[in-house]
Design an enzyme around this catalytic site. Structure first.
Site, PDB file in Angstrom:
ATOM      1  N   ASP A   1      14.955   3.157   4.392  1.00 53.10           N
ATOM      2  CA  ASP A   1      14.046   2.501   3.446  1.00 53.10           C
ATOM      3  C   ASP A   1      14.759   2.075   2.166  1.00 53.10           C
ATOM      4  OD1 ASP A   1      12.362   3.405   5.380  1.00 53.10           O
ATOM      5  OD2 ASP A   1      10.861   4.239   4.016  1.00 53.10           O
TER       6      ASP A   1
ATOM      7  N   PRO B   1       0.837  -1.208   0.000  1.00 52.04           N
ATOM      8  CA  PRO B   1       0.000   0.000   0.000  1.00 52.04           C
ATOM      9  C   PRO B   1       0.867   1.251   0.000  1.00 52.04           C
ATOM     10  CG  PRO B   1      -0.106  -1.109   2.139  1.00 52.04           C
ATOM     11  CD  PRO B   1       0.733  -1.970   1.241  1.00 52.04           C
TER      12      PRO B   1
ATOM     13  N   ALA C   1       2.016   4.110   3.473  1.00 51.35           N
ATOM     14  CA  ALA C   1       1.557   3.338   4.629  1.00 51.35           C
ATOM     15  C   ALA C   1       2.693   3.032   5.598  1.00 51.35           C
ATOM     16  CB  ALA C   1       0.913   2.037   4.155  1.00 51.35           C
ATOM     17  N   GLY C   2       3.893   3.517   5.305  1.00 46.92           N
ATOM     18  CA  GLY C   2       5.022   3.284   6.210  1.00 46.92           C
ATOM     19  C   GLY C   2       5.754   1.991   5.928  1.00 46.92           C
ATOM     20  N   LEU C   3       5.445   1.342   4.796  1.00 48.85           N
ATOM     21  CA  LEU C   3       6.109   0.071   4.471  1.00 48.85           C
ATOM     22  C   LEU C   3       7.173   0.271   3.399  1.00 48.85           C
ATOM     23  CD1 LEU C   3       3.022  -2.340   4.487  1.00 48.85           C
ATOM     24  CD2 LEU C   3       4.589  -1.819   6.353  1.00 48.85           C
ATOM     25  N   GLY C   4       7.540   1.503   3.141  1.00 49.00           N
ATOM     26  CA  GLY C   4       8.654   1.773   2.224  1.00 49.00           C
ATOM     27  C   GLY C   4       8.293   1.651   0.757  1.00 49.00           C
ATOM     28  N   SER C   5       7.008   1.892   0.400  1.00 51.58           N
ATOM     29  CA  SER C   5       6.619   1.689  -1.004  1.00 51.58           C
ATOM     30  C   SER C   5       7.386   2.625  -1.947  1.00 51.58           C
ATOM     31  CB  SER C   5       5.115   1.848  -1.191  1.00 51.58           C
ATOM     32  OG  SER C   5       4.738   3.188  -0.995  1.00 51.58           O
ATOM     33  N   SER C   6       7.596   3.888  -1.543  1.00 58.63           N
ATOM     34  CA  SER C   6       8.308   4.800  -2.459  1.00 58.63           C
ATOM     35  C   SER C   6       9.745   4.341  -2.651  1.00 58.63           C
ATOM     36  CB  SER C   6       8.332   6.237  -1.956  1.00 58.63           C
ATOM     37  OG  SER C   6       7.463   6.471  -0.935  1.00 58.63           O
ATOM     38  N   ALA C   7      10.383   3.925  -1.544  1.00 60.39           N
ATOM     39  CA  ALA C   7      11.790   3.497  -1.653  1.00 60.39           C
ATOM     40  C   ALA C   7      11.914   2.293  -2.565  1.00 60.39           C
ATOM     41  CB  ALA C   7      12.351   3.164  -0.276  1.00 60.39           C
TER      42      ALA C   7
HETATM   43  C1  MEV Z   1       9.862   6.377   8.108  1.00 62.55           C
HETATM   44  O1  MEV Z   1       9.640   5.094   7.510  1.00 62.55           O
HETATM   45  C2  MEV Z   1      10.817   6.273   9.251  1.00 62.55           C
HETATM   46  C3  MEV Z   1      11.232   7.594   9.880  1.00 62.55           C
HETATM   47  O2  MEV Z   1      12.204   7.294  10.882  1.00 62.55           O
HETATM   48  C4  MEV Z   1      11.803   8.534   8.859  1.00 62.55           C
HETATM   49  C5  MEV Z   1      13.112   8.036   8.276  1.00 62.55           C
HETATM   50  O3  MEV Z   1      13.830   7.259   8.924  1.00 62.55           O
HETATM   51  O4  MEV Z   1      13.428   8.474   7.165  1.00 62.55           O
HETATM   52  C6  MEV Z   1      10.074   8.268  10.575  1.00 62.55           C
END
Ligand code: MEV
Length: 318
Positions: free
Chosen positions: A150, A98, A101-107
């Site tokens: 990421d 997704p 969502a914090g799972l690194g999709s853009s990276a």
């Molecule tokens: C984001 O996935 C994690 C953060 O620590 C930002 C980062 O490390 O770039 C919030």
């Protein structure tokens, strides 16, 4: 036609603190984004399919955008195409992650695109070069904020400990359950919020960062020894510290409580920047299915992931 794929990631411990150079621990997961490039004379076309989105396509040459959500992936792909001065190309993204969502999709989109273009044009970039270029491009699109976590995990896979430098670390896989809140988040604004809090209340926030760093270090032997009960306890402590930093949300907290309550998880915490996005839970004696049911009942979207998976790879010509 050349295809590369790269894994998403979860941050097990240390998000936000890592931005200030404190140790974090992350693992690549078995959900991947695939990027296929092929020559397309006279046009630059980006097409994408996401887990949570309808497919969309964008013709950069004509500027025709078939979905507003296309903008997100397109910003990253455009940065990669500009870096290598590539024209006359079709880029297809097929991601099981997704977005936002914090799972690194853009990276993983950036890393897979850099690897695919490198192979397609015979540039023979090393993994180190792919990681460095991808980090620089991701940072540029995100206007300067963020750690290399990421993009490094998408490139190298496995587990990484990140502080001032990036250290691969050999640990056994963990089966985790991710709970997606369906609330998108904005990494940049969450990072800015925490960094601003630190600037104003250094004497309060720095000890929280140091405690988070200690959790990242203490978790390593616990994962190695399969001590999931204690590992879960540390996850709960890390979630509490992230709540103190103001990056949790009602939806995330509800999923965390559902996981450790009815779901019987050993521990749970938000993962990534917070404010929305995802949490992770370590299944307890009640097992994975009980955890999935509890997360669903708390209005989350649960899915199983395994950590420590392979980094970027070429999928071969299709
Ligand atoms: C984001 O996935 C994690 C953060 O620590 C930002 C980062 O490390 O770039 C919030």
């Amino acid at each position: 036609m050349t295809t590369a794929s790269a894994p998403g990631k979860i941050i097990l411990f240390g998000e936000h603190a890592v931005v200030s150079g404190v140790t974090a621990l992350g693992g690549a997961i078995d959900l991947r984004a695939k990027v296929t490039v092929q020559d397309l004379s006279g046009s630059v076309l980006i097409k994408t399919k996401e887990l949570t989105l309808q497919g969309f396509s964008l013709d950069l040459t004509s500027g025709r955008l078939e979905s507003a959500q296309a903008a997100h992936a397109t910003r990253y792909i455009s940065a990669v195409l500009r870096e290598f001065d590539v024209k006359d190309i079709q880029v297809c993204i097929d991601s099981s992650l997704p977005l936002a969502a914090g799972l690194g999709s853009s990276a993983c989109i950036v890393v897979a695109a850099v690897a695919a273009i490198s192979a397609h044009h015979g540039l023979c970039l090393s993994l180190r070069e792919i990681a460095e270029i991808s980090y620089r491009l991701e940072k540029k699109v995100q206007q300067g904020l963020g750690s290399p976590m990421d993009t490094a995990l998408a490139t190298y896979g496995g587990y990484l400990q990140i502080s001032q430098d990036i250290k691969p670390i050999d640990l056994p896989p963990l089966e985790m359950v991710v709970g997606y809140t369906k609330m998108p988040h904005d990494t940049k604004s969450e990072v800015e919020k925490v960094q601003d809090l630190k600037k104003r209340y250094f004497d309060l926030v720095d000890p929280i960062f140091q405690a988070i760093g200690a959790l990242s270090e203490k978790a390593v032997p616990l994962i190695r020894e399969h001590n999931h009960a204690d590992l879960g306890r540390l996850m709960n402590v890390n979630h509490g510290l992230l709540m103190a930093l103001g990056v949790s949300s009602r939806e995330l907290d509800e999923l965390v409580y559902a996981a450790t309550g009815a779901g019987g998880a050993f521990g749970a915490k938000l993962t990534g920047a917070g404010g929305g996005g995802c949490m992770i839970a370590l299944p307890g004696h009640a097992g994975v299915d009980a955890l999935m049911v509890a997360l669903r009942q708390a209005r989350g979207v649960p899915f199983k992931v395994v950590t420590g998976c392979e980094g970027v790879r070429l999928e071969g010509d299709l």
